[in-house]
Design an enzyme around this catalytic site. Structure first.
Site, PDB file in Angstrom:
ATOM      1  N   CYS A 157      -8.719  41.453  26.055  1.00  0.00           N
ATOM      2  CA  CYS A 157      -9.661  40.619  26.814  1.00  0.00           C
ATOM      3  C   CYS A 157     -11.028  40.803  26.169  1.00  0.00           C
ATOM      4  O   CYS A 157     -11.743  41.770  26.460  1.00  0.00           O
ATOM      5  CB  CYS A 157      -9.681  41.016  28.280  1.00  0.00           C
ATOM      6  N   GLU A 165      -5.322  30.451  30.533  1.00  0.00           N
ATOM      7  CA  GLU A 165      -4.910  31.834  30.282  1.00  0.00           C
ATOM      8  C   GLU A 165      -3.642  32.162  31.057  1.00  0.00           C
ATOM      9  O   GLU A 165      -3.548  31.882  32.262  1.00  0.00           O
ATOM     10  CB  GLU A 165      -6.027  32.802  30.669  1.00  0.00           C
ATOM     11  N   CYS A 220     -12.652  32.529  27.125  1.00  0.00           N
ATOM     12  CA  CYS A 220     -11.596  33.493  26.811  1.00  0.00           C
ATOM     13  C   CYS A 220     -11.910  34.051  25.432  1.00  0.00           C
ATOM     14  O   CYS A 220     -11.844  33.319  24.437  1.00  0.00           O
ATOM     15  CB  CYS A 220     -10.224  32.845  26.831  1.00  0.00           C
ATOM     16  N   GLY A 231      -8.952  34.178  23.083  1.00  0.00           N
ATOM     17  CA  GLY A 231      -8.616  32.789  22.775  1.00  0.00           C
ATOM     18  C   GLY A 231      -9.596  32.160  21.812  1.00  0.00           C
ATOM     19  O   GLY A 231      -9.220  31.362  20.945  1.00  0.00           O
TER      20      GLY A 231
END
Length: 279
Positions: free
Chosen positions: A80, A208, A217, A220
């Site tokens: 994350c 997500e 994100c 991402g």
């Protein structure tokens, strides 16, 4: 008037990076406290606190700290990026430093605070082997056999990146949910929809896994920057506009560096009653 007394229960912090929001536990000096049931209860935006991901800080050997991540559905997340930047900023302030090292499921990472106050984290090298993303069978990761011709990239968690003419026009919820659960992804996947604004500029929206649509994100964004360069759409260094603001991505020899703002919103306490109900 509320009675003031010493708090009981479990302390937490609420943070966000570009609206990608987190609950953070500092569990250094004690055992980990997060369970799937607690993550689900706490992640409920009506009956809990609400978050996109939960991050738990732990002690680590050979690094300043370790981080574990959970999704709001109670599942584990391998990475994350925005939470990593937020916690790194918190740790740097606590330690009186401008750089820290940390350990996640990806291994050892590093983070620094720039002179402009933005925080950068090295998210590590992208994973481009189909087995490690992971995918269910051998396919070309740069051209997955799915409608829309996405790219698969692993950044500690799996990502399917679609390049579209206009990211604003995509049904992120509908398409994202379907791709997340496609049999090609045995661990499910995050799903990104990106359009090219210029040779060093992307617009990206994201679904997500285990959470749904988020305003940003970090992993991402890293995966999208890697995919764009692999497709020959951009260089290795880009700015990326997400729903919550702007990130800077730089795919270097030592990994993908991500830079952006952080915010520590408030500190709070989970009551003993809430913890008991959460199991």
């Amino acid at each position: 008037m509320m009675e003031k007394r010493a708090p009981e229960g479990l302390a937490f912090m609420k943070m966000h990076g570009l609206g990608n929001d987190f609950v953070v536990f500092d569990s250094r000096g004690r055992g980990a406290v997060t369970t799937p049931a607690l993550a689900r209860a706490l992640g409920d935006r009506n009956r809990g606190v609400g978050f996109d991901q939960l991050a738990e800080i732990r002690d680590a050997e050979g690094a300043d700290f370790a981080l574990d991540f959970w999704n709001s559905d109670g599942s584990r997340a391998g990475a994350c990026g925005n939470a990593t930047r937020c916690v790194a900023d918190y740790m740097m302030r606590q330690m009186g430093r401008e750089a820290v090292t940390l350990v996640t499921a990806r291994g050892g990472l590093s983070a620094v605070r720039r002179d402009d106050g933005l925080v950068s984290v090295n998210m590590g090298a992208p994973v481009l082997d189909w087995r490690e993303v992971p995918l269910a069978r051998e396919v070309d990761v740069q051209h997955l056999p799915l409608e829309g011709d996405p790219v698969a990239v692993g950044m500690g968690n799996p990502h399917a990146v679609f390049f579209v003419p206009d990211a604003e026009a995509v049904d992120v919820a509908g398409r994202g949910r379907a791709v997340e659960h496609d049999p090609l992804f045995p661990a499910r996947t995050n799903v990104e929809f990106a359009s090219v604004v210029g040779p060093d500029h992307l617009r990206m929206r994201v679904w997500e896994r285990g959470t749904g649509i988020t305003l940003a994100c970090g992993s991402g964004a890293c995966a999208t920057a890697v995919a764009a360069h692999l497709r020959g759409l951009t260089g290795r260094r880009v700015v990326m506009d997400v729903d919550g603001g702007r990130l800077e991505l730089d795919w270097r020899a030592d990994g993908v560096w991500m830079t952006g703002p952080v915010a520590h919103v408030f500190d709070g306490w989970l009551t003993p009653a809430f913890l008991a109900a959460a199991g």
